[in-house]
Design a protein around this motif. Structure first.
Motif, PDB file in Angstrom:
ATOM      1  N   TYR A  36       0.866  -1.179   0.000  1.00  0.00           N
ATOM      2  CA  TYR A  36       0.000   0.000   0.000  1.00  0.00           C
ATOM      3  C   TYR A  36       0.901   1.227   0.000  1.00  0.00           C
ATOM      4  O   TYR A  36       1.855   1.295   0.793  1.00  0.00           O
ATOM      5  CB  TYR A  36      -0.889  -0.045   1.239  1.00  0.00           C
ATOM      6  CG  TYR A  36      -1.958   1.018   1.354  1.00  0.00           C
ATOM      7  CD1 TYR A  36      -2.831   1.278   0.312  1.00  0.00           C
ATOM      8  CD2 TYR A  36      -2.123   1.729   2.541  1.00  0.00           C
ATOM      9  CE1 TYR A  36      -3.835   2.231   0.442  1.00  0.00           C
ATOM     10  CE2 TYR A  36      -3.125   2.676   2.683  1.00  0.00           C
ATOM     11  CZ  TYR A  36      -3.978   2.923   1.622  1.00  0.00           C
ATOM     12  OH  TYR A  36      -4.973   3.867   1.756  1.00  0.00           O
ATOM     13  N   LYS A  56      -3.508   7.470  -2.885  1.00  0.00           N
ATOM     14  CA  LYS A  56      -2.960   6.171  -2.510  1.00  0.00           C
ATOM     15  C   LYS A  56      -2.883   5.259  -3.731  1.00  0.00           C
ATOM     16  O   LYS A  56      -3.470   5.521  -4.775  1.00  0.00           O
ATOM     17  CB  LYS A  56      -3.827   5.516  -1.425  1.00  0.00           C
ATOM     18  CG  LYS A  56      -3.948   6.341  -0.134  1.00  0.00           C
ATOM     19  CD  LYS A  56      -2.617   6.506   0.563  1.00  0.00           C
ATOM     20  CE  LYS A  56      -2.743   7.205   1.909  1.00  0.00           C
ATOM     21  NZ  LYS A  56      -3.063   8.633   1.800  1.00  0.00           N
ATOM     22  N   HIS A 208      -7.426   9.897   0.208  1.00  0.00           N
ATOM     23  CA  HIS A 208      -7.867   8.499   0.273  1.00  0.00           C
ATOM     24  C   HIS A 208      -7.997   7.867  -1.116  1.00  0.00           C
ATOM     25  O   HIS A 208      -8.002   6.643  -1.233  1.00  0.00           O
ATOM     26  CB  HIS A 208      -9.227   8.394   0.968  1.00  0.00           C
ATOM     27  CG  HIS A 208      -9.206   8.772   2.413  1.00  0.00           C
ATOM     28  ND1 HIS A 208      -8.510   8.071   3.363  1.00  0.00           N
ATOM     29  CD2 HIS A 208      -9.819   9.805   3.077  1.00  0.00           C
ATOM     30  CE1 HIS A 208      -8.685   8.621   4.546  1.00  0.00           C
ATOM     31  NE2 HIS A 208      -9.473   9.683   4.406  1.00  0.00           N
ATOM     32  N   SER A 211      -7.307   4.017  -2.888  1.00  0.00           N
ATOM     33  CA  SER A 211      -7.271   2.931  -1.913  1.00  0.00           C
ATOM     34  C   SER A 211      -8.105   1.747  -2.411  1.00  0.00           C
ATOM     35  O   SER A 211      -9.055   1.922  -3.172  1.00  0.00           O
ATOM     36  CB  SER A 211      -7.812   3.408  -0.559  1.00  0.00           C
ATOM     37  OG  SER A 211      -6.969   4.388  -0.001  1.00  0.00           O
TER      38      SER A 211
END
Length: 420
Positions: A36, A56, A208, A211
């Motif tokens: 990640y 991300k 975010h 993700s």
């Protein structure tokens, strides 16, 4: 909107980990550390304005990440790069943009002026980032399964106060989601999830995106495209690009990543190729069992018996088996034939390992016959009531394949204890 493949060089190593159940904190922390990334994109837009975007990305292949397409942008979004010969710039599609990747516990890696290739076969808000100099030992598996409205899913995001800060990658957070469905009038082709209550989640709109959204076994069903106000827990909705159907050519991304291992850490869940492989695996795992033994002069079995199998697999594919056995006969001469009991029955289940060489498909054991001679026959002879062992039932009830799978189909074999 076209999906972009971003080519870049990353040289930092990646440690291999063995992940426990996907929903545990240990798994989330380990997976986030290994597979990640925080993505920082900085450059000069086509209109001359400076631009910086944060989000991300996550690994889906040994050298391939997936992120949101709007983070890296299309080539036409950015001003052309300078300092290249015309023919080189034309070949590279070079633009004034750099991408920095950061993984938990690692130093940021900046890639100046990466080479961006548009792939019109892929649609939706997703992009691939190809890492030519990095082999990722841990990755997420993409799923082509339909997202089911009303079912619970989860996403790895961050609990940091500022999700757009690159250091937010150090604070991974698993948030639970409820699948709502499509609302095309408001959100077009994006799938809507309600965020279930989580006081640690920071619903800032930036940071975010990119993700992964995971199903019940940790496979990625969608990529986060936006966090927006809504009626879900904490008042947030998560808008996402599904792997299927909005990402119908996900296999094209994986085709750019060599040596992708199928299974829990690679491949495509619910794809046709996976279904065919599963059928082939099931066929090759099917075994037909037989039992062979030699006998002594009085007709009783020699100590060693061989439990053997045949299957359509080209090579032997069974490593160990678990076997149960029972003795049937008469306790006394006038009694019916039934299962014989004796004081010590703790040994009537055994595990057997294939015999060498590996080309053999046989599992030898002397424990079954020795147990019959040591306890059952001895006890019957001591009673002197005419009792005897008539036959032995052998059950192969658990099969362990060399690929790690365990099959529990039971096969019952038997052999006469004594022949004239």
């Amino acid at each position: 909107m076209a999906v972009l493949i971003v080519l870049m060089q990353v040289t930092s190593p990646l440690a291999q980990e063995s992940a426990p159940a996907w929903h545990s904190d240990d798994w989330v922390n380990a997976k986030a550390r290994a597979a990640y990334f925080h993505v920082s994109v900085k450059g000069l837009l086509a209109d001359g304005k400076p631009e910086q975007r944060e989000g991300k990305a996550f690994a889906v292949g040994p050298n391939l990440l997936v992120t949101s397409q709007h983070l890296v942008g299309e080539a036409s979004d950015w001003a052309p790069a300078t300092g290249f010969a015309k023919e080189v710039s034309r070949a590279l599609h070079a633009v004034q943009r750099s991408i920095t990747l950061q993984r938990a516990g690692g130093a940021p890696t900046k890639i100046e002026n990466p080479h961006v290739l548009a792939d019109t076969d892929l649609t939706g808000d997703v992009a691939g980032i190809s890492l030519h100099s990095l082999t990722l030992d841990s990755r997420f598996r993409l799923s082509m399964c339909d997202i089911v409205a009303g079912r619970k899913y989860a996403s790895i995001m961050t609990s940091a106060e500022t999700p757009s800060d690159p250091t937010s990658i150090e604070q991974p957070l698993l948030v639970e989601l409820n699948a709502v469905g499509y609302q095309p009038a408001k959100y077009g082709p994006l799938y809507v999830f309600d965020l279930l209550d989580n006081p640690r989640f920071n619903g800032e709109p930036d940071g975010h995106d990119g993700s992964p959204i995971l199903d019940e076994d940790g496979s990625v069903v969608a990529v986060v495209s936006a966090v927006t106000a809504g009626t879900g827990g904490n008042g947030y909705k998560i808008l996402a690009t599904p792997v299927q159907p909005q990402f119908p050519s996900a296999a094209a991304l994986l085709a750019r990543a060599p040596d992708v291992t199928a299974g829990a850490d690679g491949g495509l869940k619910c794809s046709l190729s996976e279904t065919v492989k599963r059928i082939n695996d099931q066929v090759s795992a099917h075994a037909v069992w037989t039992l062979r033994l030699d006998r002594e002069a009085d007709g009783r079995p020699n100590d060693e018996i061989l439990i053997r199998y045949e299957s359509v697999a080209d090579e032997p594919n069974i490593d160990t088996i678990k076997v149960g056995f029972d003795f049937y006969g008469k306790q006394r001469k006038e009694a019916p034939i039934r299962r014989l009991t004796y004081p010590d029955t703790t040994i009537n289940e055994i595990a057997l390992t294939r015999s060498e060489p590996f080309s053999n498909r046989e599992f030898p054991t002397s424990e079954i016959v020795l147990e019959g001679k040591r306890q059952v026959e001895t006890l019957l002879n001591e009673k002197k009531e005419g009792g005897y062992v008539d036959y032995v039932e052998v059950r192969v009830y658990e099969t362990h394949l060399i690929d790690g799978r365990t099959l529990t189909k039971e096969t019952v074999l038997d052999f006469k204890w004594k022949q004239p």
